[in-house]
Design an enzyme around this catalytic site. Structure first.
Site, mmCIF file in Angstrom:
data_model
loop_
_atom_site.group_PDB
_atom_site.id
_atom_site.type_symbol
_atom_site.label_atom_id
_atom_site.label_comp_id
_atom_site.label_asym_id
_atom_site.label_seq_id
_atom_site.Cartn_x
_atom_site.Cartn_y
_atom_site.Cartn_z
ATOM 1 N N CYS A 27 -16.307 28.199 -24.618
ATOM 2 C CA CYS A 27 -15.069 28.569 -25.175
ATOM 3 C C CYS A 27 -14.626 28.207 -26.949
ATOM 4 O O CYS A 27 -16.404 27.425 -27.144
ATOM 5 C CB CYS A 27 -13.566 27.296 -24.475
ATOM 6 S SG CYS A 27 -14.197 25.374 -24.233
ATOM 7 N N HIS A 559 -37.924 -2.600 -24.474
ATOM 8 C CA HIS A 559 -38.477 -1.658 -23.696
ATOM 9 C C HIS A 559 -39.957 -1.897 -22.259
ATOM 10 O O HIS A 559 -40.621 -2.341 -22.928
ATOM 11 C CB HIS A 559 -39.120 -0.405 -25.150
ATOM 12 C CG HIS A 559 -39.589 0.841 -24.118
ATOM 13 N ND1 HIS A 559 -41.221 1.056 -23.811
ATOM 14 C CD2 HIS A 559 -39.502 1.986 -24.930
ATOM 15 C CE1 HIS A 559 -41.694 2.168 -23.367
ATOM 16 N NE2 HIS A 559 -40.669 3.257 -23.992
#
Length: 637
Positions: A27, A559
């Protein structure tokens, strides 16, 4: 390489790959996917991807909000996913009945809304130019522009026949042919009524009174003008799709190529003209009268509700349930005043963002707010909603309140729109009455904006406040050099284990400081806790890594393991969600050290300050071993 090719590749990968895409449309600001399996899409990764505003799920669609340049991204996505159908039988059966209804309506109207806006805007401007005296409404210029702008609305069944056919898996050109048949002049009310007196009249004396000029196989053909109609063609195409499936099954392959579409056309149009068309037309008129009757109960309350909830409906894609009523009103009674109270929502949202831009001390917010304000003026508010106001909640609520108050006024003043208009400021020409050339509705619309904008500005200036970390960062930036010299931000160890100097971390990206300064820890206990009070800005779907920002602005990456992303979350357990606020020492995740090592991966945990460039120095602990919550390092400014 095309401009957005890399972004397109990343989006396709994170929605589960091209094989997971059942259909794709777009859209004004969003890529609208239908996915075969939504669980394969990585929501968090997409939301944090540069070039993506956010991700929404609504009406059976997986919506990736891009912004004003969505068409360019869409064009770069198409070559990656290849040819796919616009709708499949499987995808149509996903979700609740309501979701499937919204999905069908949006699939039919989305492709044509841009064209309708363009044609409507041209028609409105043509009327405006004649009203102000640029040329007369009898001149060749006026007739020419009126003709080319009105063509789409005159032959709307043809356009909707095409889009509905693609949605219902009917051959698209057959859908066009059905629409052309409905608009064929000899079968229209004007032609039939001009042929003389009717043979007889059905339902005489009722609201369904219908003259009959022709019969088909002895069955009366009720005279209906199908040009500019919406509902009849959609239902006829839906019926034709089942006719096509039936004939494709029973007709021999040698003649199926032309016999199947011929029988589909004859059967569907016969039933369409004799039954579906009249019933759908009667239904359209009843809908139009019904919504007007409901609105007449209390125009102000109706307008306030539409104005307040419009942006919420748009967020969830539920406005598609109202748009057909809006179009139907314009085509049947010549105007819409039911949905029009939404008009101020765009300007209320824009005013809120403008106030935030003027008030905030956040440089990043100022940078994204300015283009959002420009887009909002022209009717595109998704960047403002998803990128600015909705995540901060209060500004979004303020925009709804301002829009609701203006909507109440629009309901009271009976704001009307006579043709399908543009967006934002380009919608004004659609409010000129094409019969009287009156501009009263434009005056009403402007007054409503003058109500919504000041309310939005004032409430935002009163109630919006920058987050604590923005204010503190601003204070630091304004501090004297001597004050800055003594400021430091401390992080405490999120793990228990052995300290590893940064240069000895086994991964080069971490050891060489490419991602920032820090250190590593070889854990002896498989648990990670919060190193300070702050907010989790990233929780990777694979659970092996976290991004956390302290209240003072220190950005930390934790991490767990090296290359453990390949485990896809196996042996990890997360206890938090992205965006969650956490306190120092709070458990964030746990992991199985032995299982990870047995799978062939290192459990070294790099802990990196990702905004190292914001600090004069990072002073790390000198201890060889460390307990969780012990001093880890300080960031000095």
């Amino acid at each position: 390489m095309r401009k957005y090719e890399q972004l397109a590749k990343q989006i396709v990968e994170e929605v589960g790959g091209k094989d997971n895409v059942a259909s794709l449309t777009h859209c004004v600001t969003r890529l609208r996917f239908q996915l075969k399996d939504e669980s394969k899409a990585n929501d968090d990764v997409l939301k944090n991807m540069d070039g993506v505003v956010t991700v929404m799920k609504s009406g059976g669609q997986y919506q990736v909000v891009i912004g004003n340049h969505v068409a360019d991204v869409y064009n770069d996505v198409l070559p990656i996913i290849g040819e796919i159908p616009q709708g499949t039988a499987d995808s149509e059966q996903q979700g609740s009945l309501f979701d499937r209804f919204i999905n069908v309506i949006s699939g039919i109207f989305q492709p044509v809304l841009g064209l309708m806006s363009a044609a409507g805007m041209l028609k409105g401007l043509n009327i405006l130019f004649s009203v102000v005296g640029l040329y007369t409404d009898t001149s060749g210029t006026y007739v020419f522009l009126d003709g080319i702008s009105d063509a789409l609305f005159m032959y709307l069944p043809v356009i909707l026949g095409y889009t509905a056919a693609k949605k219902f898996n009917l051959k698209p050109l057959l859908g066009v042919l059905l629409g052309l048949a409905l608009c064929y002049p000899a079968l229209q009310l004007s032609a039939l009524s001009g042929a003389g007196e009717p043979l007889y009249t059905l339902f005489e004396g009722t609201v369904f009174q219908s003259p009959v000029y022709l019969d088909i196989f002895g069955i009366p053909l009720i005279s209906v003008d199908y040009t500019s109609t919406v509902i009849p063609i959609i239902i006829i195409v839906y019926f034709a799709s089942y006719c096509q499936k039936l004939f494709d099954k029973v007709i021999p392959d040698v003649v199926k190529f032309f016999v199947s579409p011929m029988l589909t056309m004859v059967v569907s149009l016969t039933v369409g003209f004799l039954l579906i068309g009249p019933l759908a037309t009667f239904g359209s008129n009843l809908i139009a009268e019904g919504v007007i009757a409901v609105r007449s109960f209390s125009p102000m309350v109706s307008g306030a509700l539409v104005g307040f909830f419009w942006q919420i409906l748009v967020i969830f894609g539920l406005h598609w349930g109202i748009i057909p009523i809006y179009i139907n009103n314009i085509m049947t009674i010549g105007y819409d005043n039911v949905m029009m109270p939404f008009f101020a929502a765009t300007f209320a949202q824009t005013a809120v963002v403008l106030a935030m831009m003027l008030k905030t001390k956040d440089k990043k917010l100022k940078q994204i707010a300015f283009p959002a304000v420009i887009s909002g003026i022209f009717g595109i508010t998704e960047p403002a909603i998803y990128g600015i106001t909705l995540p901060r909640k209060t500004p979004f609520i303020i925009s709804c309140i301002a829009s609701g108050i203006a909507g109440a006024y629009y309901g009271f003043a009976n704001l009307k729109e006579y043709i399908f208009g543009g967006m934002g400021i380009f919608e004004f020409p659609a409010m000129i009455n094409p019969e009287t050339h009156g501009m009263d509705d434009i005056v009403v619309a402007v007054i409503g904006i003058c109500i919504a904008v000041p309310i939005a500005l004032i409430l935002t200036f009163i109630f919006y406040k920058d987050p604590k970390e923005v204010l503190e960062t601003s204070a630091v930036q304004e501090a004297t050099p001597s004050e800055l010299a003594v400021k430091q931000m401390t992080a405490y160890s999120p793990l228990t284990g052995t300290v590893i100097p940064q240069e000895k971390i086994e991964d080069v990206a971490f050891s060489q400081g490419l991602l920032g300064k820090g250190l590593g820890i070889y854990p002896t206990i498989g648990e990670v806790v919060a190193p300070f009070d702050g907010t989790l800005v990233t929780v990777f779907p694979t659970k092996h890594a976290l991004g956390i920002v302290s209240d003072e602005g220190l950005e930390l990456l934790i991490h767990v393991g090296l290359n453990t992303v390949q485990l896809d979350g196996q042996h990890f357990t997360s206890y938090v969600e992205q965006g969650q606020r956490v306190t120092k020492g709070q458990r964030l995740l746990s992991f199985d050290i032995q299982a990870i090592e047995a799978a062939g991966f290192s459990v070294e945990v790099p802990i990196i300050v990702t905004n190292t460039q914001d600090y004069e120095d990072i002073v790390v602990t000198t201890e060889k071993t460390i307990e969780k919550d012990a001093f880890l390092f300080s960031a000095l400014t």
